[in-house]
Design a protein around this motif. Sequence first.
Motif, PDB file in Angstrom:
ATOM      1  N   GLU A 141       0.676  -1.345   0.095  1.00  0.00           N
ATOM      2  CA  GLU A 141       0.034   0.270   0.008  1.00  0.00           C
ATOM      3  C   GLU A 141       1.062   1.215   0.035  1.00  0.00           C
ATOM      4  OE1 GLU A 141      -2.991  -0.312   3.273  1.00  0.00           O
ATOM      5  OE2 GLU A 141      -4.309  -1.225   1.826  1.00  0.00           O
ATOM      6  N   SER A 142       1.855   1.182   0.805  1.00  0.00           N
ATOM      7  CA  SER A 142       2.697   2.329   0.708  1.00  0.00           C
ATOM      8  C   SER A 142       3.470   2.439  -0.496  1.00  0.00           C
ATOM      9  CB  SER A 142       3.904   2.229   1.850  1.00  0.00           C
ATOM     10  OG  SER A 142       3.383   1.946   3.072  1.00  0.00           O
ATOM     11  N   ALA A 143       3.850   1.539  -1.021  1.00  0.00           N
ATOM     12  CA  ALA A 143       4.781   1.790  -2.566  1.00  0.00           C
ATOM     13  C   ALA A 143       3.808   2.256  -3.523  1.00  0.00           C
ATOM     14  CB  ALA A 143       5.151   0.440  -2.855  1.00  0.00           C
ATOM     15  N   ILE A 144       2.276   1.791  -3.551  1.00  0.00           N
ATOM     16  CA  ILE A 144       1.473   2.316  -4.513  1.00  0.00           C
ATOM     17  C   ILE A 144       1.286   3.802  -4.300  1.00  0.00           C
ATOM     18  CG2 ILE A 144      -0.842   2.289  -5.159  1.00  0.00           C
ATOM     19  CD1 ILE A 144      -0.670  -1.038  -4.701  1.00  0.00           C
ATOM     20  N   ALA A 145       1.071   4.107  -2.850  1.00  0.00           N
ATOM     21  CA  ALA A 145       0.673   5.540  -2.734  1.00  0.00           C
ATOM     22  C   ALA A 145       1.846   6.604  -2.983  1.00  0.00           C
ATOM     23  CB  ALA A 145       0.610   5.517  -1.070  1.00  0.00           C
ATOM     24  N   VAL A 146       3.271   5.968  -2.766  1.00  0.00           N
ATOM     25  CA  VAL A 146       4.516   6.743  -2.962  1.00  0.00           C
ATOM     26  C   VAL A 146       4.446   6.903  -4.592  1.00  0.00           C
ATOM     27  CG1 VAL A 146       6.871   6.794  -3.072  1.00  0.00           C
ATOM     28  CG2 VAL A 146       5.682   6.271  -0.965  1.00  0.00           C
ATOM     29  N   ILE A 147       4.334   5.893  -5.268  1.00  0.00           N
ATOM     30  CA  ILE A 147       4.545   6.061  -6.849  1.00  0.00           C
ATOM     31  C   ILE A 147       3.407   6.861  -7.294  1.00  0.00           C
ATOM     32  CG2 ILE A 147       3.970   4.657  -9.058  1.00  0.00           C
ATOM     33  CD1 ILE A 147       5.184   2.013  -7.577  1.00  0.00           C
ATOM     34  N   LEU A 148       2.091   6.880  -6.798  1.00  0.00           N
ATOM     35  CA  LEU A 148       1.081   7.735  -7.403  1.00  0.00           C
ATOM     36  C   LEU A 148       1.472   9.273  -6.818  1.00  0.00           C
ATOM     37  CD1 LEU A 148      -1.613   8.171  -8.540  1.00  0.00           C
ATOM     38  CD2 LEU A 148      -2.714   7.469  -6.452  1.00  0.00           C
ATOM     39  N   GLY A 149       1.846   9.376  -5.719  1.00  0.00           N
ATOM     40  CA  GLY A 149       2.113  10.849  -5.262  1.00  0.00           C
ATOM     41  C   GLY A 149       3.304  11.392  -6.059  1.00  0.00           C
ATOM     42  N   VAL A 150       4.489  10.507  -6.234  1.00  0.00           N
ATOM     43  CA  VAL A 150       5.555  10.983  -6.958  1.00  0.00           C
ATOM     44  C   VAL A 150       5.164  11.464  -8.325  1.00  0.00           C
ATOM     45  CG1 VAL A 150       7.921  10.416  -8.212  1.00  0.00           C
ATOM     46  CG2 VAL A 150       7.148   9.778  -5.869  1.00  0.00           C
ATOM     47  N   MET A 151       4.247  10.698  -9.027  1.00  0.00           N
ATOM     48  CA  MET A 151       3.920  10.863 -10.497  1.00  0.00           C
ATOM     49  C   MET A 151       3.228  12.293 -10.507  1.00  0.00           C
ATOM     50  SD  MET A 151       2.355   7.106 -11.683  1.00  0.00           S
ATOM     51  CE  MET A 151       1.276   7.939 -12.749  1.00  0.00           C
ATOM     52  N   VAL A 162       3.479  14.729  -8.440  1.00  0.00           N
ATOM     53  CA  VAL A 162       4.203  15.871  -8.068  1.00  0.00           C
ATOM     54  C   VAL A 162       4.851  16.291  -9.230  1.00  0.00           C
ATOM     55  CG1 VAL A 162       6.072  16.723  -6.770  1.00  0.00           C
ATOM     56  CG2 VAL A 162       4.409  15.583  -5.568  1.00  0.00           C
ATOM     57  N   MET A 163       5.608  15.332 -10.010  1.00  0.00           N
ATOM     58  CA  MET A 163       6.392  15.350 -11.157  1.00  0.00           C
ATOM     59  C   MET A 163       5.541  16.164 -12.254  1.00  0.00           C
ATOM     60  SD  MET A 163       8.709  12.024 -11.357  1.00  0.00           S
ATOM     61  CE  MET A 163       9.375  12.432 -12.985  1.00  0.00           C
ATOM     62  N   THR A 164       4.277  15.554 -12.482  1.00  0.00           N
ATOM     63  CA  THR A 164       3.517  16.136 -13.490  1.00  0.00           C
ATOM     64  C   THR A 164       3.127  17.514 -13.273  1.00  0.00           C
ATOM     65  OG1 THR A 164       2.856  13.758 -13.934  1.00  0.00           O
ATOM     66  CG2 THR A 164       1.384  15.777 -14.909  1.00  0.00           C
ATOM     67  N   PHE A 165       2.810  17.972 -12.240  1.00  0.00           N
ATOM     68  CA  PHE A 165       2.302  19.212 -11.532  1.00  0.00           C
ATOM     69  C   PHE A 165       3.438  20.064 -11.816  1.00  0.00           C
ATOM     70  CE2 PHE A 165       2.038  22.493  -8.327  1.00  0.00           C
ATOM     71  CZ  PHE A 165       0.813  23.169  -8.667  1.00  0.00           C
ATOM     72  N   MET A 166       4.560  19.420 -11.259  1.00  0.00           N
ATOM     73  CA  MET A 166       5.776  20.551 -11.192  1.00  0.00           C
ATOM     74  C   MET A 166       6.236  20.840 -12.832  1.00  0.00           C
ATOM     75  SD  MET A 166       9.776  19.235 -10.013  1.00  0.00           S
ATOM     76  CE  MET A 166       9.676  18.060 -11.335  1.00  0.00           C
ATOM     77  N   ASN A 167       6.288  19.957 -13.735  1.00  0.00           N
ATOM     78  CA  ASN A 167       6.568  20.158 -15.078  1.00  0.00           C
ATOM     79  C   ASN A 167       5.523  21.100 -15.687  1.00  0.00           C
ATOM     80  OD1 ASN A 167       8.900  19.417 -16.333  1.00  0.00           O
ATOM     81  ND2 ASN A 167       7.664  18.074 -17.670  1.00  0.00           N
ATOM     82  N   VAL A 168       4.273  21.143 -15.429  1.00  0.00           N
ATOM     83  CA  VAL A 168       3.073  22.185 -16.036  1.00  0.00           C
ATOM     84  C   VAL A 168       3.354  23.396 -15.351  1.00  0.00           C
ATOM     85  CG1 VAL A 168       0.653  22.598 -15.832  1.00  0.00           C
ATOM     86  CG2 VAL A 168       1.238  20.109 -16.184  1.00  0.00           C
ATOM     87  N   VAL A 169       3.678  23.550 -14.115  1.00  0.00           N
ATOM     88  CA  VAL A 169       4.173  24.829 -13.764  1.00  0.00           C
ATOM     89  C   VAL A 169       5.394  25.442 -14.225  1.00  0.00           C
ATOM     90  CG1 VAL A 169       4.809  26.014 -11.672  1.00  0.00           C
ATOM     91  CG2 VAL A 169       2.846  24.420 -11.402  1.00  0.00           C
TER      92      VAL A 169
END
Length: 226
Positions: free
Chosen positions: A20-30, A32-39
């Motif tokens: 559960e932690s791994a799935i949450a971390v992967i989703l969170g990193v995805m 953050v990276m997408t939002f960061m790139n859009v900004v």
Amino acid sequence: MSAKYAPKTALGRAVHVFEESAIAVILGVMTVMTFMNVVLRYVFNTSVIWAPEATQALFAWLVLFGMSYAVKVTAHLGVDAVIAMVPQRSRRIMALISALACLLYAVLLMKGAWDYFAPFAGFEQTGGRWFPTGFIKTRDQAWYETEQIPMPAILHFLEPMFNQGEAYGKLPRFIPYAILPIGAALLLFRVIQASVEVVRGNRDSLIVSHEAEDAIDDVRHLNDGE
């Protein structure tokens, strides 16, 4: 959905929390990276060039890692219209047949996943068209790199083992591709677990069913309470 799965041992609880932690971390990193790139792109007119490729790799990890988790917590959707029309004994037989079919699929997927991944890590593929009959000589492709993802300094210790001491300019492909055998192995493991539960009578099927009826019952209870 996770409430349907209750680990019975300390190891089971640890693995459950890890998944559960791994799935949450992967989703969170995805995210953050997408939002960061859009900004960066629309505000500062720049971007992290390797972010889209990294996000695609993480999405593959999320999907393949999540498919075994969904088996564990009985979250895979399925059609049970025929099952609902037959007696309980027939349902059990059909559940066993479906479990065997899923086991066969998981074994075939495991072989295919390993055979695709192996060359990129310098390992040998398996022989046999459908089922492994041993290992065969395979061309070493461990020097293949991703297009844009940089090689983290912490992973340079891999170079003597996989790239004959040569430095990787970018992240080697076998790292993102590693989810193929890992995900397939987890799926096979979880399908075996679920099949054992079906044989023991502790589980009716490998899929979630009656979700429409449950939703209707929930609405009915809400209306009755008004």
